[in-house]
Each structure stands twice: as C-alpha cells, then as structure tokens.
Design an enzyme around this catalytic site. Sequence first.
Site, PDB file in Angstrom:
ATOM      1  N   GLU A 174     -45.596 -62.012   9.803  1.00 61.81           N
ATOM      2  CA  GLU A 174     -44.221 -62.197  10.215  1.00 61.81           C
ATOM      3  C   GLU A 174     -43.250 -61.399   9.371  1.00 61.81           C
ATOM      4  O   GLU A 174     -42.038 -61.606   9.419  1.00 61.81           O
ATOM      5  CB  GLU A 174     -43.864 -63.692  10.142  1.00 61.81           C
ATOM      6  CG  GLU A 174     -43.763 -64.265   8.749  1.00 61.81           C
ATOM      7  CD  GLU A 174     -45.107 -64.711   8.188  1.00 61.81           C
ATOM      8  OE1 GLU A 174     -45.110 -65.432   7.188  1.00 61.81           O
ATOM      9  OE2 GLU A 174     -46.172 -64.324   8.755  1.00 61.81           O
ATOM     10  N   GLU A 175     -43.782 -60.412   8.630  1.00 56.81           N
ATOM     11  CA  GLU A 175     -42.947 -59.606   7.745  1.00 56.81           C
ATOM     12  C   GLU A 175     -42.597 -58.290   8.452  1.00 56.81           C
ATOM     13  O   GLU A 175     -43.452 -57.595   8.981  1.00 56.81           O
ATOM     14  CB  GLU A 175     -43.678 -59.336   6.436  1.00 56.81           C
ATOM     15  CG  GLU A 175     -42.769 -58.769   5.366  1.00 56.81           C
ATOM     16  CD  GLU A 175     -43.423 -58.789   3.987  1.00 56.81           C
ATOM     17  OE1 GLU A 175     -42.747 -58.485   3.011  1.00 56.81           O
ATOM     18  OE2 GLU A 175     -44.639 -59.101   3.904  1.00 56.81           O
TER      19      GLU A 175
END
Length: 510
Positions: free
Chosen positions: A421-422
């Site tokens: 999710e980065e």
Amino acid sequence: MFRRPSMTFRTTAFVVVVCVTLLAIDFWNSWHSRTVQLRQMNVAASNLARAMAQQANDTLKAADSALFGIVERVEHDGTSPAAVERLREVLATRVEEFPQLDGLHVYDQDGNWVANSRRTPPQNLNNANREYFIFHRTHEDRGPHIGVPVKSRTSGELLVPVSRRINHADGRFAGVALATIDIDFFMKFYDSLDIGEAGAVALILDNGTMMTRRPYSPEMVGRDMRETELFRAYTAQGSAGMAYLTSAQDGVTRLNNFRRLESYPLFVTAALSKDEILAEWWRETLWHSTGVLLLALAVGFVGWRLVHQFQLQIRTEAELRQARDALETLNKTLNTLAMEDGLTGLANRRQFDVALDNEFGRAMRNASTLALIMMNVDCFKQYNDIYGHAAGDECLQTIARTIAKVAGHRPGDLTARYGGEELAVLLPNTDVAGAVVLAERIRSAVRDLKIVHAGTEDGFVTLSAGVDAQKPVPGAAQPKELIRAADKALYAAKAGGRNRVCSTALPGPS
C-alpha cells in the site's frame, strides 16, 4: 498521386514486351520474306511469259513470211501446171527450212487444193468450210489471219492455221495460202519450261479461243475462254499484266502473268501455282517460327518463374514485416507489463528504480533539485481485514487514480506503486516546499474521497506522506539516500498520528 508500379508488375510487363516483340519481329520477317518470294516469282513468271510470247511470235512470223512469198508467187505466176509444179517444190523447200511448219497449202477460190508441200497431194479434198477460208472469202484484208485450231484431214493432228488471202488481178478473191503449225511444236517448247507440278502455260487468241495449254488435253484446244477470270483480267489490263486467279480448268490458284504477241492477235500466259511458290517459304517459316515460339515460351517461363520468385520474396518480406511488427508490439506490451503495476496501472517498482537513477543523474549533471514523496495508506491491513482483499484492491486502485490525477500534470513526474500500500511520486526540478504542497494536495484529495474505514479514528481512508528533496553532488550522494530520507519522513508522519505530510526539512505535520 501516381504510385510507382511494383517490381512484379514491371517484371511481368518486361517479359510480355520481350515475348510480343520476338513474335512481332518474326511475323514481320516472315511476311517480308513472303512478299519478296512472291515478287521474285512474279518476275520469273513475267520473264517466262516474255519468252513464250517471243517464241510464238517468231514461229508465226516464220510461217507468215513463207506465206507472203507464196501469195506473191501465185498472184504473179498464176496456177498453170508448170507454175504449180514449181510452187510445190517451193512449198516443200520452205517446210524443210522451217521445222515449226507442218505444211504449206494453196487453195483456189472454191476451196480446192492447188498445191501443197507434201510429196503426195491429197485427192478430192475441199476446205471451203474451214474457218480461215470463210474469213478470207468474206474479208478483203490482205494481212495474216490466225485461225482457230483445226484437225488435219490427212494426219488427224491438231494444227494452228496461219493464212493469207490470194486475189485475182482485179482484186477478186482467188483463194487462200495456208501454213499449218503442229500444236506439238508449241508443246515441246512448253514442256521444256520449269513451271512446277501445278504450273500452267497457254497460248490464246484475242477472241478468247484456246490454242494450246500445258497441262495438255485435246479437249482444251479450241475452248472458248471469254468467260474466264483470266480473259477478263487480260482485257482489263492490256497487252501485259499479272493477277492471282483461280483456274477455270482445274481450280488451282495461280500467279498469272500474261503478254500479248508483238505482231499477232494472240497472248500467252505463264501461271505458277501459288501453293508451290510459297511451299518453301512455308517450310522455312514453320521451322524458324517454331524456334521463335519456343524461345518466347522459354523467356515467358523464365519470366514467370522470376515473377513467382519476386512474389514469393515480397510475400516473405511482408510476413517478416508483420512478424517484426508483431514482435515489436509484443515487446512493447511486455515492456509495459514489465514497467507497469498490474493492479493500479501506475509505474511499478522496477520502472521507479530506473527513473530514479536517471533523474538523479540528470539532476547531478544539471545541478537541479530532485524531490520524492513517499506515501502509505493508513491502517490498510485493518481495511483488508474488515472489508476483504477485493475491497482492499479496489480501494488501492481508487487512491492510485486520484494520486495520478493530482500529480500527473508535468511530463517528467512519475507516480509509482512502491510496494503493497506504499506509493511514491518522483518530482524532478522540485524543491521540498513544492513537493510538500503537492503531497498535501494528494492527502487532501484522498481524504475527500470519503472511503469508509471503520478501523480509523476518522472513519475514512487516509494516507500519510513523507517528503524529501536533494540537490545531488557528484561523489557525495546516492539515489537510495533520497528514498531513505523520504521514508524516514513518512514514518515521522505515521508516528505523528497519520493523515499528514512530513518532510526532513519541515519535520512537523503540514
């Protein structure tokens, strides 16, 4: 406007032109050879007719000369027994001198024999009904008369009569002097002429009466020729001429060359068979035309094979181009797949690393600033636990589209999924302040999406961002230092309560 013809078309056209040219040249040469052959044979036939006319004229002149002397002797000496005896000796001598003469005869006004050249004179024969006798009796003309052929009453041979009128001293008709020429004399001469198997020669009176002909037939002698094509051509063209005619006697088409005798009312015709004239030409034409045709077929076959090879080469080249284009398309697709994140459609980690190295080196060369925003979706693991991974993927895709929309205004900027999710945004020629402003806009845009998240204090999905910017110095800085610094600022944002932007230059939340 005009497209250049293809190699196949040009090769085909060239082969066709070559083959047609070969055939056309051969046809022209053959036709020219045919014309020359006919012209030469026309000259030969003309010379033949000239020789025949000269022979007939000389033969008749010899007979007429003998008659002229005989007429003068009879009119001067009379026909007393002594004069007749001397006349008979003269007639016999003249026949011996001129081999063309069959006989010399003198008739009185009633058609009875007065004297002839034979040793034993015929008895009780009268020729008053002969055509030549009737002619002289009814015509005062003193010139020679060539009569229609007659059959001898003594020998049965066919003869050509040449006659002159004999007058009394007061001009009254006194009889006829006659010279006869055996038709065989003409035939012997005609048989010596080379006219081929189907050639023909003839001697004809001006009134259309056939005197003799080769090929010889007794039935032909005396035939009326006025309705034949030959006689019509003769009367139309004058004293000499030529024509291609189909014979009324045997149906053979011949090259006819005719000529009138110089001193007498007859003409000769020398006719050579057109088929025989062209027989040798046909043989030669067949041989060389066959050769040329085979050559043209060979050229055509080689040309066809060459065109086929061209077409095969063009087809192969087209297939190779298609394969190359397909391979390039595939390579582009694979390259896109290799550089693009399959879930979000953003650049993947690999593309991010390549772009970071390139932009870092460019910033070092240009002494410019390179900024990096590192972002992380807050409490994303809890989101997946609460709503499931499918919802998590959809949430991540929505956030990625929003970031790309907000950060995608400059061509050099790159938005990438760094991992999980980065997310990251690489900003060339941007300082920390500019990067922070953009990061805050992204954070605010994500918050405004109002994606429900029961696992956060705010109740909606948010993200945190860390920002750093560097001006690389040769030999002193590395791209990874920029990542570490931005990542450090991200952890600071997380530690500070999430849903905020932090930077190494501005440690506090924005």
